[in-house]
Motif scaffolding. Structure first.
Motif, PDB file in Angstrom:
ATOM      1  N   ALA A   3       0.836  -1.206   0.000  1.00  0.00           N
ATOM      2  CA  ALA A   3       0.000   0.000   0.000  1.00  0.00           C
ATOM      3  C   ALA A   3       0.874   1.261   0.000  1.00  0.00           C
ATOM      4  O   ALA A   3       0.565   2.245  -0.684  1.00  0.00           O
ATOM      5  CB  ALA A   3      -0.931  -0.002   1.211  1.00  0.00           C
ATOM      6  N   ALA A  18       2.256   1.630  -3.431  1.00  0.00           N
ATOM      7  CA  ALA A  18       1.189   1.967  -4.369  1.00  0.00           C
ATOM      8  C   ALA A  18       0.832   3.453  -4.284  1.00  0.00           C
ATOM      9  O   ALA A  18       0.534   4.093  -5.289  1.00  0.00           O
ATOM     10  CB  ALA A  18      -0.041   1.108  -4.077  1.00  0.00           C
ATOM     11  N   ASN A  38       0.866   5.818  -7.476  1.00  0.00           N
ATOM     12  CA  ASN A  38      -0.283   6.597  -7.927  1.00  0.00           C
ATOM     13  C   ASN A  38       0.068   8.075  -8.050  1.00  0.00           C
ATOM     14  O   ASN A  38      -0.398   8.765  -8.952  1.00  0.00           O
ATOM     15  CB  ASN A  38      -1.448   6.427  -6.944  1.00  0.00           C
ATOM     16  CG  ASN A  38      -2.616   5.703  -7.576  1.00  0.00           C
ATOM     17  OD1 ASN A  38      -2.650   5.491  -8.788  1.00  0.00           O
ATOM     18  ND2 ASN A  38      -3.577   5.320  -6.757  1.00  0.00           N
ATOM     19  N   MET A  71      -4.731  -7.469  -9.022  1.00  0.00           N
ATOM     20  CA  MET A  71      -4.403  -6.167  -8.454  1.00  0.00           C
ATOM     21  C   MET A  71      -4.199  -6.350  -6.941  1.00  0.00           C
ATOM     22  O   MET A  71      -5.053  -6.915  -6.264  1.00  0.00           O
ATOM     23  CB  MET A  71      -5.550  -5.188  -8.724  1.00  0.00           C
ATOM     24  CG  MET A  71      -5.255  -3.767  -8.295  1.00  0.00           C
ATOM     25  SD  MET A  71      -4.015  -2.950  -9.344  1.00  0.00           S
ATOM     26  CE  MET A  71      -5.086  -2.248 -10.614  1.00  0.00           C
ATOM     27  N   VAL A  72      -3.069  -5.883  -6.433  1.00  0.00           N
ATOM     28  CA  VAL A  72      -2.794  -5.984  -4.996  1.00  0.00           C
ATOM     29  C   VAL A  72      -3.178  -4.677  -4.312  1.00  0.00           C
ATOM     30  O   VAL A  72      -3.950  -4.656  -3.352  1.00  0.00           O
ATOM     31  CB  VAL A  72      -1.312  -6.322  -4.739  1.00  0.00           C
ATOM     32  CG1 VAL A  72      -0.993  -6.304  -3.248  1.00  0.00           C
ATOM     33  CG2 VAL A  72      -0.980  -7.695  -5.334  1.00  0.00           C
ATOM     34  N   ALA A  73      -2.584  -3.597  -4.790  1.00  0.00           N
ATOM     35  CA  ALA A  73      -2.908  -2.263  -4.288  1.00  0.00           C
ATOM     36  C   ALA A  73      -2.778  -1.329  -5.488  1.00  0.00           C
ATOM     37  O   ALA A  73      -1.678  -1.178  -6.025  1.00  0.00           O
ATOM     38  CB  ALA A  73      -1.956  -1.860  -3.160  1.00  0.00           C
ATOM     39  N   ASP A  74      -3.855  -0.736  -5.906  1.00  0.00           N
ATOM     40  CA  ASP A  74      -3.874   0.065  -7.139  1.00  0.00           C
ATOM     41  C   ASP A  74      -2.770   1.111  -7.089  1.00  0.00           C
ATOM     42  O   ASP A  74      -2.672   1.814  -6.075  1.00  0.00           O
ATOM     43  CB  ASP A  74      -5.219   0.796  -7.300  1.00  0.00           C
ATOM     44  CG  ASP A  74      -6.412  -0.138  -7.248  1.00  0.00           C
ATOM     45  OD1 ASP A  74      -6.381  -1.077  -6.445  1.00  0.00           O
ATOM     46  OD2 ASP A  74      -7.376   0.108  -7.987  1.00  0.00           O
ATOM     47  N   SER A 129      -2.298  11.445  -2.373  1.00  0.00           N
ATOM     48  CA  SER A 129      -2.305  10.226  -3.174  1.00  0.00           C
ATOM     49  C   SER A 129      -3.103   9.167  -2.429  1.00  0.00           C
ATOM     50  O   SER A 129      -3.507   9.386  -1.284  1.00  0.00           O
ATOM     51  CB  SER A 129      -0.891   9.735  -3.465  1.00  0.00           C
ATOM     52  OG  SER A 129      -0.912   8.658  -4.388  1.00  0.00           O
ATOM     53  N   THR A 187      -4.415   4.604  -2.517  1.00  0.00           N
ATOM     54  CA  THR A 187      -4.444   3.288  -3.158  1.00  0.00           C
ATOM     55  C   THR A 187      -5.708   2.580  -2.698  1.00  0.00           C
ATOM     56  O   THR A 187      -6.401   3.061  -1.787  1.00  0.00           O
ATOM     57  CB  THR A 187      -3.200   2.453  -2.830  1.00  0.00           C
ATOM     58  OG1 THR A 187      -3.213   1.247  -3.616  1.00  0.00           O
ATOM     59  CG2 THR A 187      -3.149   2.058  -1.353  1.00  0.00           C
ATOM     60  N   VAL A 188      -6.009   1.458  -3.349  1.00  0.00           N
ATOM     61  CA  VAL A 188      -7.101   0.594  -2.900  1.00  0.00           C
ATOM     62  C   VAL A 188      -6.494  -0.752  -2.529  1.00  0.00           C
ATOM     63  O   VAL A 188      -5.816  -1.368  -3.346  1.00  0.00           O
ATOM     64  CB  VAL A 188      -8.175   0.403  -3.993  1.00  0.00           C
ATOM     65  CG1 VAL A 188      -9.271  -0.549  -3.495  1.00  0.00           C
ATOM     66  CG2 VAL A 188      -8.782   1.749  -4.376  1.00  0.00           C
ATOM     67  N   GLN A 189      -6.699  -1.155  -1.304  1.00  0.00           N
ATOM     68  CA  GLN A 189      -6.165  -2.443  -0.858  1.00  0.00           C
ATOM     69  C   GLN A 189      -7.120  -3.554  -1.277  1.00  0.00           C
ATOM     70  O   GLN A 189      -8.235  -3.640  -0.778  1.00  0.00           O
ATOM     71  CB  GLN A 189      -5.994  -2.443   0.657  1.00  0.00           C
ATOM     72  CG  GLN A 189      -4.884  -1.552   1.132  1.00  0.00           C
ATOM     73  CD  GLN A 189      -4.132  -2.145   2.300  1.00  0.00           C
ATOM     74  OE1 GLN A 189      -2.916  -2.253   2.257  1.00  0.00           O
ATOM     75  NE2 GLN A 189      -4.843  -2.553   3.329  1.00  0.00           N
ATOM     76  N   ARG A 190      -6.634  -4.417  -2.158  1.00  0.00           N
ATOM     77  CA  ARG A 190      -7.479  -5.479  -2.710  1.00  0.00           C
ATOM     78  C   ARG A 190      -7.332  -6.775  -1.937  1.00  0.00           C
ATOM     79  O   ARG A 190      -8.109  -7.696  -2.145  1.00  0.00           O
ATOM     80  CB  ARG A 190      -7.116  -5.717  -4.174  1.00  0.00           C
ATOM     81  CG  ARG A 190      -7.183  -4.466  -5.042  1.00  0.00           C
ATOM     82  CD  ARG A 190      -8.607  -4.145  -5.452  1.00  0.00           C
ATOM     83  NE  ARG A 190      -8.670  -2.865  -6.150  1.00  0.00           N
ATOM     84  CZ  ARG A 190      -9.802  -2.343  -6.625  1.00  0.00           C
ATOM     85  NH1 ARG A 190     -10.942  -2.978  -6.468  1.00  0.00           N
ATOM     86  NH2 ARG A 190      -9.783  -1.183  -7.234  1.00  0.00           N
ATOM     87  N   TYR A 191      -6.280  -6.901  -1.126  1.00  0.00           N
ATOM     88  CA  TYR A 191      -6.079  -8.115  -0.329  1.00  0.00           C
ATOM     89  C   TYR A 191      -6.316  -7.794   1.136  1.00  0.00           C
ATOM     90  O   TYR A 191      -5.917  -6.729   1.611  1.00  0.00           O
ATOM     91  CB  TYR A 191      -4.643  -8.633  -0.500  1.00  0.00           C
ATOM     92  CG  TYR A 191      -4.422  -9.434  -1.758  1.00  0.00           C
ATOM     93  CD1 TYR A 191      -4.153 -10.793  -1.688  1.00  0.00           C
ATOM     94  CD2 TYR A 191      -4.486  -8.828  -3.005  1.00  0.00           C
ATOM     95  CE1 TYR A 191      -3.955 -11.535  -2.843  1.00  0.00           C
ATOM     96  CE2 TYR A 191      -4.286  -9.561  -4.171  1.00  0.00           C
ATOM     97  CZ  TYR A 191      -4.016 -10.920  -4.085  1.00  0.00           C
ATOM     98  OH  TYR A 191      -3.830 -11.639  -5.219  1.00  0.00           O
TER      99      TYR A 191
END
Lengths: 397, 148
Positions: A148, A151, A155, A201-204, B67, B69-73
Motif C-alpha cells: 500500500a 502503491a 499513484n 491487483m494488490v494495491a492500485d 495520493s 491506493t485501494v487495498q485489494r487483499y
C-alpha cells in the motif's frame, strides 16, 4: 591509514524456496562458493560480518556470524552481526570494508543468509501494543500493508508525470527478460505487459507481478587487500566507494511503517539511499554518468522508474521514456538490474544487498553468464531497509 | 433488562478524541520549530532544534488528498474490520508539510481523485461482544455530513 580494498571472491546460493535446507546450510553453501571463487579456505578468514536476520537462525539473537563460525571454523576470529533490516547486507559490507581499509585485518568475509516466512512480513514479537509503535498503529488503525505504501507512491507518480500502467508493467517485463539469463534467479520465465496487467491487483495501481515476493537465499563476498587480490591472479575488482546513511528530516517518502510524514522542501525523497549513493560517488570520485551497471532494490516497478531519477541519473519523470525506449536494458545507456532484480529473485531480505555486490563483481569481471553488460567497468548498488537505512557500494575494475 | 452497553472506544488510545461532536487527531507540537507530529511523539525530530520538547496538540481536521491506493487483499490478522471488502487508503495533506495516512470513506472507489478536499471523521471498524465497538479515524469528502 586507509588501504584499498578488493572483492576477492563472490558466491551465492540460487534464490527460491528451499524447505529442506536450513538457513545455516544456505550460509555454508554461499560461503563455500565465495571461498572457492577467492581461492581461499576458512583458515585464511580473519573476520566474519553477517547481516543478522530476525526470521531464522542466529540463535534467536541475530548471531548469524557466530553460528556459522561455530559450525565450521572455531578459530577465534571476530564475529560481527549487524542489523539494518533489508539494508543489513550493505551495513555488513561497510563494516568489513572498514576493518580492512583501517589496516586491522587483511581478509574479511561478508555474509547474508535468509529463509523467509510466507506472505506479508509479520510484525515482530515483543513490540508494544500502543501508540508508540507505528507498526502496531498502521495495522490496527488502517491495515496498511507494505504494498500500500509503494502503491501510494506509484499513484502519485502517475498524477505527477502521467506514467501509464503499461510503462509500469514494462519494468516488470524487463526484469524477467534480464533474469531469463541468470541461473540464480527464481522467476526466469519471460512475461508480457498483458500478462503483468492481468495478474491480480494488490494495491492500485500495482499488480502481483509488479511487486517483489519473499524468497530464501544466501550470498557471501570475501574482501581483502591488494596483496591478496594479486595472489588470486584474477582481474582485480576494487571497492571504489561505499557508504551507509539514515533518513533525513523532511524526506517526503512514505516510510514504512509510519502513518504520517513531515515534508520539507529541498529534502530528497528516500534520502537514506540518495545520501548513501551521493557519499559513495564522492568517495569514488565519480558521478552517476560514469556508472555502467546499477543493481538497485526494486521492491516494485515504481522503484525501477523513480530511484535512478532520485540518484541523478536523469531528470525526474524521464524514467518512463528511458524504460520505454530500452535505455535501461542490458547494454543500454545504463543497465538497471541485469540480474533480474528483486522482482525476479524475490526478497531474501538481509541477503539481498550482499547478492547485489556478487552480481556487480561478476559483471565487472565479465563473468555474468547469460546476462552480461558489455564492457562494464563501474557498478553501483543501492538498497533501502526498514528504519530508514540506506546503503550503496561502487565497484570498479 | 437492557443488554449491557459497551462504550465505543478508539482503536488505539491517544490517537484521536471527539470534542463537542467533532473528531480531532491528537499530535505533538515542538515548542521551538512548531512542527506537528502524528501520532504523539516523545520528542521533536528536527535536527535544527536544540530544545526538543513537545506538547500535545490537535491536528487540522481537513486537507487535500495527496495520493491513495485501494487495498485489494485482506491485511494480516492484526487488522480487524467487520464486513471486509477492498477499501481505499489515502495520504492527506493537512498543511504545513504534514501528511497523514488513513482509510477513506463515503466515496466510491472509482471516484477518488488526487487533490480532492477531505475532512476527518470517526467510524466503527469492528464490534466485539467482549470489548464493544472499536473506532478508527478516516477521511471523507468534505461536503459529506460528519459521520462522527
Amino acid at each position: 591509514m586507509t588501504r584499498s580494498v578488493y572483492v576477492l571472491g563472490a558466491g551465492a546460493h540460487p534464490w527460491g524456496k528451499w524447505p529442506d535446507k536450513p538457513q545455516l546450510q544456505l550460509a555454508h553453501e554461499a560461503m563455500n562458493l565465495a571461498l572457492a571463487d577467492a581461492s581461499l579456505a576458512w583458515p585464511e578468514i580473519q573476520g566474519l560480518v553477517a547481516a543478522s536476520s530476525r526470521f531464522e537462525g542466529g540463535m534467536g539473537w541475530g548471531l548469524h556470524a557466530n553460528e556459522v563460525v561455530q559450525s565450521v571454523a572455531e578459530q577465534g576470529i571476530p564475529c560481527i552481526n549487524v542489523g539494518g533490516a533489508c539494508a543489513a547486507g550493505a551495513v555488513a559490507f561497510q563494516t568489513a570494508y572498514a576493518l580492512i581499509a583501517s589496516g586491522q585485518h587483511d581478509v574479511v568475509a561478508v555474509l547474508g543468509a535468509e529463509r523467509m516466512p510466507k506472505g506479508f512480513i509479520p510484525r515482530p514479537p515483543g513490540s508494544p501494543d500502543d501508540i508508540s509503535d507505528s507498526d502496531y498503529l498502521r495495522w490496527v488503525a488502517m491495515g496498511a500493508t507494505n504494498p500500500a505504501y509503494w502503491a501510494i507512491e506509484a499513484n502519485r507518480r502517475k498524477f505527477d508525470f502521467g506514467t501509464s500502467d503499461e510503462t509500469l508493467a514494462r519494468a516488470a517485463v524487463m526484469m524477467r527478460k534480464n533474469a531469463s539469463g541468470n541461473r540464480l534467479a527464481r522467476f526466469r520465465a519471460a512475461t508480457s505487459i498483458e500478462e503483468v496487467l492481468a495478474s491480480p491487483m494488490v494495491a492500485d495501481p500495482l499488480h502481483l507481478l509488479e511487486i517483489c515476493p519473499v524468497s530464501d537465499g544466501a550470498a557471501a563476498v570475501i574482501l581483502g587487500t591488494e596483496e591478496y587480490t594479486r595472489k588470486t591472479g584474477r582481474k582485480p575488482v576494487e571497492v571504489a566507494g561505499c557508504a551507509i546513511a539514515t533518513g533525513e528530516f523532511g524526506d517526503p517518502a512514505r516510510r514504512i511503517p509510519t502513518v504520517s510524514t513531515n515534508v520539507l522542501p529541498n529534502v530528497s525523497h528516500t534520502s537514506e539511499v540518495v545520501n548513501a549513493v551521493n557519499s559513495a560517488c564522492e568517495m569514488a570520485g565519480i558521478g552517476p554518468e560514469d556508472v555502467d551497471v546499477l543493481e538497485m532494490a526494486d521492491n516494485t516497478v515504481w522503484h525501477l522508474l523513480s530511484w535512478p531519477e532520485l540518484f541523478g541519473f536523469y531528470e525526474p519523470g524521464q524514467g518512463d521514456w528511458m524504460l520505454d525506449n530500452g535505455k535501461l536494458e542490458i547494454g543500454g545507456q545504463i543497465s538497471v538490474n541485469p540480474s533480474g532484480g528483486f522482482l525476479s529473485f524475490g526478497e531474501a531480505t538481509t541477503a539481498q544487498a550482499v547478492l547485489q555486490i556478487c552480481e556487480l563483481t561478476w559483471q565487472l569481471r565479465g563473468e555474468a553468464e547469460g546476462h552480461q553488460v558489455p564492457d562494464a567497468t563501474i557498478g553501483m548498488s543501492a538498497v533501502l531497509g526498514l528504519g530508514a537505512n540506506g546503503g550503496s557500494v561502487i565497484l570498479k575494475t | 433488562m437492557m443488554a449491557q452497553q459497551h462504550a465505543s472506544t478508539p482503536i488505539v488510545e491517544g490517537l484521536f478524541e471527539i470534542v463537542a461532536g467533532t473528531p480531532k487527531l491528537i499530535g505533538s507540537q515542538c515548542h521551538a520549530c512548531n512542527t506537528i507530529y502524528f501520532p504523539q511523539a516523545l520528542s521533536c525530530r528536527n535536527p535544527k532544534c536544540r530544545d526538543k520538547s513537545v506538547e500535545q496538540t490537535f491536528l487540522p481536521h481537513g486537507g487535500t488528498l495527496y495520493s491513495y491506493t485501494v487495498q485489494r487483499y485482506q491485511p494480516p490478522p492484526l487488522f480487524r474490520m467487520d464486513h471486509w471488502s477492498p477499501y481505499a487508503l489515502g495520504l492527506v495533506d493537512l498543511g504545513d508539510g504534514l501528511q497523514v495516512m488513513g482509510m477513506l470513506t463515503g466515496i466510491k472507489l472509482d471516484e477518488i481523485a488526487i487533490g480532492m478536499t477531505l475532512k476527518l471523521v470517526v467510524e466503527p471498524l469492528y464490534s466485539d461482544a467482549e470489548i464493544g465497538e472499536k473506532l478508527t479515524y478516516k477521511f471523507a469528502p468534505a461536503e459529506r455530513a460528519g459521520a462522527a
